[in-house]
Design an enzyme around this catalytic site. Sequence first.
Site, PDB file in Angstrom:
ATOM      1  N   ASP A  64      37.800  41.919  43.214  1.00  0.00           N
ATOM      2  CA  ASP A  64      36.888  41.686  44.329  1.00  0.00           C
ATOM      3  C   ASP A  64      35.487  42.020  43.833  1.00  0.00           C
ATOM      4  OD1 ASP A  64      39.187  41.337  45.802  1.00  0.00           O
ATOM      5  OD2 ASP A  64      38.680  42.801  47.348  1.00  0.00           O
ATOM      6  N   HIS A  79      43.276  42.656  38.235  1.00  0.00           N
ATOM      7  CA  HIS A  79      44.512  41.905  38.049  1.00  0.00           C
ATOM      8  C   HIS A  79      44.300  40.813  37.013  1.00  0.00           C
ATOM      9  CE1 HIS A  79      46.694  43.579  41.645  1.00  0.00           C
ATOM     10  NE2 HIS A  79      45.444  43.953  41.905  1.00  0.00           N
ATOM     11  N   SER A 126      31.894  49.036  39.159  1.00  0.00           N
ATOM     12  CA  SER A 126      31.479  48.617  37.827  1.00  0.00           C
ATOM     13  C   SER A 126      31.413  47.098  37.733  1.00  0.00           C
ATOM     14  CB  SER A 126      32.392  49.197  36.761  1.00  0.00           C
ATOM     15  OG  SER A 126      31.753  49.127  35.505  1.00  0.00           O
TER      16      SER A 126
END
Length: 288
Positions: free
Chosen positions: A87, A143, A244
């Site tokens: 995200d 992921h 980050s």
Amino acid sequence: MDRTLLTLLNLLPKNLLSRFVGFFANLAISKAFIPWFAKRYKIDLNEAEKDIADYPTLNQFFTRHLKAGVRPVHKLDDPSNVVSPVDGKIAQMGDIVNGSMIQAKGLDYQLNHLIGSTLEAEAYQDGYYMTIYLAPTDYHRMHHYATGIIQKMRVIPGRLFPVNVFAVNNVRNLFPINERIITYIENKFGQKSAIVKVGATIVGKIKLAYHKAESNKGLAMAKTFETPIEVQKGDELGYFAMGSTVVMLFEKDSFKVNETLKPGDAVRMGEDLGSFINPNIKSNKPAN
């Protein structure tokens, strides 16, 4: 003002501060800060796997899993499709020109400096890159963006400058300066790609699901796996302990981006980023 802030950033003991915050966020006392943190960053608690009261520490809340199904993976069974690994917000995207990528307007950086190897950088010359920034409000597990095999990885110690808008616009070579962990993936068609996880201030750790290596320990490492690790698109890659950035790299003429995307767009893990192209020019079968 900008010069003063840059001076302060340079003087700040960023790595030590990040270790301290990471230590505190794992203490039981940090649980008291979870409601404030969730409200401050407007986190959607309906997506969290557990009730907010069930997280014993701030770090466990921050690196929370989500409920099953809230991040569906686009074309899960299509090995040519590429999805967002996180995200976040697309900061930059485009062609890698003469080994150079854009950090911000008027600032660029070199691919070989980012991944710490001129030899490994050759695979991505004239290829494509996409930079995605994760803010504190975002889900912070990463992921896999494609199905294939992990052939090698690299850990590069470095500084821990913030990766917010101010730092990206003012600190030259920010991403190559900061700590990085790089995962190299070959898809089922033999095309190479990589994902660079960039550390930042207060990012106490970058941790991986497929290896025990982690960031902010001051240890460099490069590893090629004798038996490549099979991964499926959507599987967990690791997580950031605080916000980050990731930089995705693709070989020349191997990736076609989703044309609806542009810098500044928000993306969610599992959403469509584009597709591998010319998938039949090579052949690769993951190891059993």
